[in-house]
Write a protein that holds these residues in place. Structure first.
Motif, PDB file in Angstrom:
ATOM      1  N   LEU A  99      -2.515  23.569   5.321  1.00 15.24           N
ATOM      2  CA  LEU A  99      -3.195  22.529   6.346  1.00 15.24           C
ATOM      3  C   LEU A  99      -2.644  21.186   6.103  1.00 15.24           C
ATOM      4  CD1 LEU A  99      -6.949  23.060   6.166  1.00 15.24           C
ATOM      5  CD2 LEU A  99      -5.420  23.428   8.406  1.00 15.24           C
ATOM      6  N   LEU A 100      -2.346  20.934   4.846  1.00 11.93           N
ATOM      7  CA  LEU A 100      -1.863  19.279   4.452  1.00 11.93           C
ATOM      8  C   LEU A 100      -0.125  19.516   4.103  1.00 11.93           C
ATOM      9  CD1 LEU A 100      -4.537  18.434   2.063  1.00 11.93           C
ATOM     10  CD2 LEU A 100      -4.300  17.751   4.574  1.00 11.93           C
ATOM     11  N   ASN A 101       0.335  20.391   4.450  1.00  8.54           N
ATOM     12  CA  ASN A 101       1.806  20.726   4.253  1.00  8.54           C
ATOM     13  C   ASN A 101       2.207  20.238   3.095  1.00  8.54           C
ATOM     14  OD1 ASN A 101       4.593  21.062   5.237  1.00  8.54           O
ATOM     15  ND2 ASN A 101       4.698  18.831   5.786  1.00  8.54           N
ATOM     16  N   ALA A 102       1.672  20.883   1.988  1.00  5.03           N
ATOM     17  CA  ALA A 102       1.869  20.432   0.572  1.00  5.03           C
ATOM     18  C   ALA A 102       3.434  20.490   0.221  1.00  5.03           C
ATOM     19  CB  ALA A 102       1.233  21.427  -0.195  1.00  5.03           C
ATOM     20  N   GLN A 103       3.944  19.489  -0.490  1.00  4.75           N
ATOM     21  CA  GLN A 103       5.257  19.385  -0.847  1.00  4.75           C
ATOM     22  C   GLN A 103       5.410  19.842  -2.388  1.00  4.75           C
ATOM     23  OE1 GLN A 103       7.898  19.296   1.507  1.00  4.75           O
ATOM     24  NE2 GLN A 103       6.179  19.199   2.906  1.00  4.75           N
ATOM     25  N   HIS A 104       4.340  19.550  -3.274  1.00  6.76           N
ATOM     26  CA  HIS A 104       4.419  19.486  -4.489  1.00  6.76           C
ATOM     27  C   HIS A 104       3.338  20.569  -5.159  1.00  6.76           C
ATOM     28  CE1 HIS A 104       7.240  16.169  -4.317  1.00  6.76           C
ATOM     29  NE2 HIS A 104       6.407  15.700  -3.733  1.00  6.76           N
ATOM     30  N   ASN A 105       3.094  21.663  -4.214  1.00  3.29           N
ATOM     31  CA  ASN A 105       2.067  22.337  -4.878  1.00  3.29           C
ATOM     32  C   ASN A 105       0.667  21.794  -5.162  1.00  3.29           C
ATOM     33  OD1 ASN A 105       1.353  25.387  -5.315  1.00  3.29           O
ATOM     34  ND2 ASN A 105       1.445  25.113  -7.627  1.00  3.29           N
ATOM     35  N   GLY A 106       0.246  20.588  -4.493  1.00  4.02           N
ATOM     36  CA  GLY A 106      -0.991  20.171  -4.598  1.00  4.02           C
ATOM     37  C   GLY A 106      -1.198  19.053  -5.597  1.00  4.02           C
ATOM     38  N   GLN A 107       0.100  18.570  -6.027  1.00  5.46           N
ATOM     39  CA  GLN A 107      -0.117  17.669  -7.015  1.00  5.46           C
ATOM     40  C   GLN A 107       0.410  16.244  -6.709  1.00  5.46           C
ATOM     41  OE1 GLN A 107      -1.251  18.492 -10.218  1.00  5.46           O
ATOM     42  NE2 GLN A 107      -1.613  20.562  -8.809  1.00  5.46           N
ATOM     43  N   ARG A 108      -0.493  15.214  -6.351  1.00  9.98           N
ATOM     44  CA  ARG A 108      -0.215  14.252  -5.999  1.00  9.98           C
ATOM     45  C   ARG A 108       0.599  14.088  -4.778  1.00  9.98           C
ATOM     46  NH1 ARG A 108       1.427   9.902 -10.991  1.00  9.98           N
ATOM     47  NH2 ARG A 108       1.083   8.599  -9.295  1.00  9.98           N
ATOM     48  N   GLU A 109       0.068  14.339  -3.507  1.00 10.23           N
ATOM     49  CA  GLU A 109       0.373  14.644  -2.407  1.00 10.23           C
ATOM     50  C   GLU A 109       0.101  13.434  -1.507  1.00 10.23           C
ATOM     51  OE1 GLU A 109       2.398  17.398  -1.250  1.00 10.23           O
ATOM     52  OE2 GLU A 109       2.023  18.971  -2.918  1.00 10.23           O
ATOM     53  N   VAL A 110       0.521  13.204  -0.319  1.00  9.85           N
ATOM     54  CA  VAL A 110       0.253  12.269   0.481  1.00  9.85           C
ATOM     55  C   VAL A 110       0.563  13.142   1.998  1.00  9.85           C
ATOM     56  CG1 VAL A 110       0.726  10.161   1.911  1.00  9.85           C
ATOM     57  CG2 VAL A 110       0.927  10.477  -0.532  1.00  9.85           C
ATOM     58  N   TRP A 111      -0.505  13.241   2.771  1.00 12.78           N
ATOM     59  CA  TRP A 111      -0.684  13.777   4.166  1.00 12.78           C
ATOM     60  C   TRP A 111      -0.686  12.452   5.120  1.00 12.78           C
ATOM     61  CZ3 TRP A 111      -4.535  13.683   7.877  1.00 12.78           C
ATOM     62  CH2 TRP A 111      -3.934  14.291   9.223  1.00 12.78           C
ATOM     63  N   ARG A 112       0.168  12.381   5.999  1.00  7.92           N
ATOM     64  CA  ARG A 112      -0.033  11.131   7.011  1.00  7.92           C
ATOM     65  C   ARG A 112      -0.301  11.793   8.373  1.00  7.92           C
ATOM     66  NH1 ARG A 112       1.049   6.434   5.920  1.00  7.92           N
ATOM     67  NH2 ARG A 112       2.077   6.843   4.017  1.00  7.92           N
ATOM     68  N   LYS A 113      -1.205  11.169   9.017  1.00  4.62           N
ATOM     69  CA  LYS A 113      -1.605  11.736  10.319  1.00  4.62           C
ATOM     70  C   LYS A 113      -0.657  11.209  11.361  1.00  4.62           C
ATOM     71  CE  LYS A 113      -5.740  12.287  13.087  1.00  4.62           C
ATOM     72  NZ  LYS A 113      -7.443  12.088  12.945  1.00  4.62           N
ATOM     73  N   PRO A 114      -0.371  12.091  12.453  1.00  6.76           N
ATOM     74  CA  PRO A 114       0.772  11.504  13.106  1.00  6.76           C
ATOM     75  C   PRO A 114       0.221  10.514  14.139  1.00  6.76           C
ATOM     76  CG  PRO A 114       0.758  14.101  13.139  1.00  6.76           C
ATOM     77  CD  PRO A 114      -0.564  13.359  12.413  1.00  6.76           C
ATOM     78  N   LEU A 115       1.074   9.770  14.716  1.00  8.14           N
ATOM     79  CA  LEU A 115       0.614   8.591  15.766  1.00  8.14           C
ATOM     80  C   LEU A 115       0.347   9.226  17.250  1.00  8.14           C
ATOM     81  CD1 LEU A 115       3.086   5.870  14.722  1.00  8.14           C
ATOM     82  CD2 LEU A 115       0.504   5.667  14.231  1.00  8.14           C
ATOM     83  N   GLY A 116      -0.546   8.703  17.811  1.00  5.62           N
ATOM     84  CA  GLY A 116      -0.658   9.266  19.043  1.00  5.62           C
ATOM     85  C   GLY A 116      -1.494  10.632  19.083  1.00  5.62           C
TER      86      GLY A 116
END
Length: 221
Positions: A204-221
């Protein structure tokens, strides 16, 4: 002189600013608090040897946060907060509100008008967070969208983590950030979520680091 290990920072911090604020709420003297701290630490460690599910929340395991994270994770949050003047910030799983109090310090927030909110399960720790936020002129609640939502060291303790993440995503403003982690306790001790649920959260959160100190940004619009 070498830097002291984080476990000892709170006992040697000669300013004790965090303790002075806590004592206003609990009425502890410094010697009484040190005694409670050491007792809680022993109890926590003893319980954790059997199962972290049996380890109750203590002043020690929550109040250590300023000393672990104020030099690591919290500056990352502050940099995100500065992206928007007048940022609305939510700490979901805030405990005693240590990060929110840190963000509110004059040295960091001078010239910034923020709204700081905390959310957690009902407990004495959250009661204290509510008290200290009100004392600073803030209120708790999940009533509006936020520029920054922080969920650190929390999801692994929530058995409804997928539903929780859907809620957190809905609370983020377009262009805003959800700063999160999902500690993977391989032995299952601290992880209330199932492996399937954890995998779904990472998706769901498009993890890049297997859940460690991640940032998910909500798309504009």
């Amino acid at each position: 002189m070498s830097r002291p290990h984080p476990h000892t920072w709170d006992l040697i911090n000669r300013h004790k600013a965090w303790f002075k604020e806590l004592s206003m709420y609990t009425g502890y003297s410094w010697s009484e608090y040190v005694e409670e701290y050491r007792w809680a630490r022993r109890e926590f460690n003893q319980a954790a040897r059997h199962s972290l599910r049996d380890a109750f929340e203590t002043d020690w395991c929550l109040l250590r946060q300023p000393f672990y994270h104020r030099h690591s994770r919290w500056p990352d949050v502050w940099r995100e907060v500065q992206r928007v003047d007048g940022s609305r910030v939510l700490d979901w799983g805030c405990g005693t509100g240590e990060m929110l109090a840190w963000l509110d310090r004059d040295a960091w927030t001078k010239g910034k008008c923020m709204a700081l909110h905390g959310y957690d399960f009902s407990s004495p720790h959250f009661d204290y967070c509510t008290w200290r936020l009100r004392r600073r002129g803030y209120t708790n609640g999940l009533t509006q969208a936020y520029d920054v939502v922080v969920c650190y060291e929390t999801l692994e303790h929530v058995d409804t983590c997928v539903q929780t993440v859907h809620k957190l995503m809905s609370l983020v403003k377009p262009g805003g950030a959800l700063m999160w982690d999902f500690i993977d306790a391989h032995d299952g001790g601290a992880n209330c979520a199932t492996p399937v649920a954890r995998k779904e959260v990472l998706r769901l959160l498009n993890a890049q680091h297997n859940g460690q100190r991640e940032v998910w940004r909500k798309p504009l619009g």
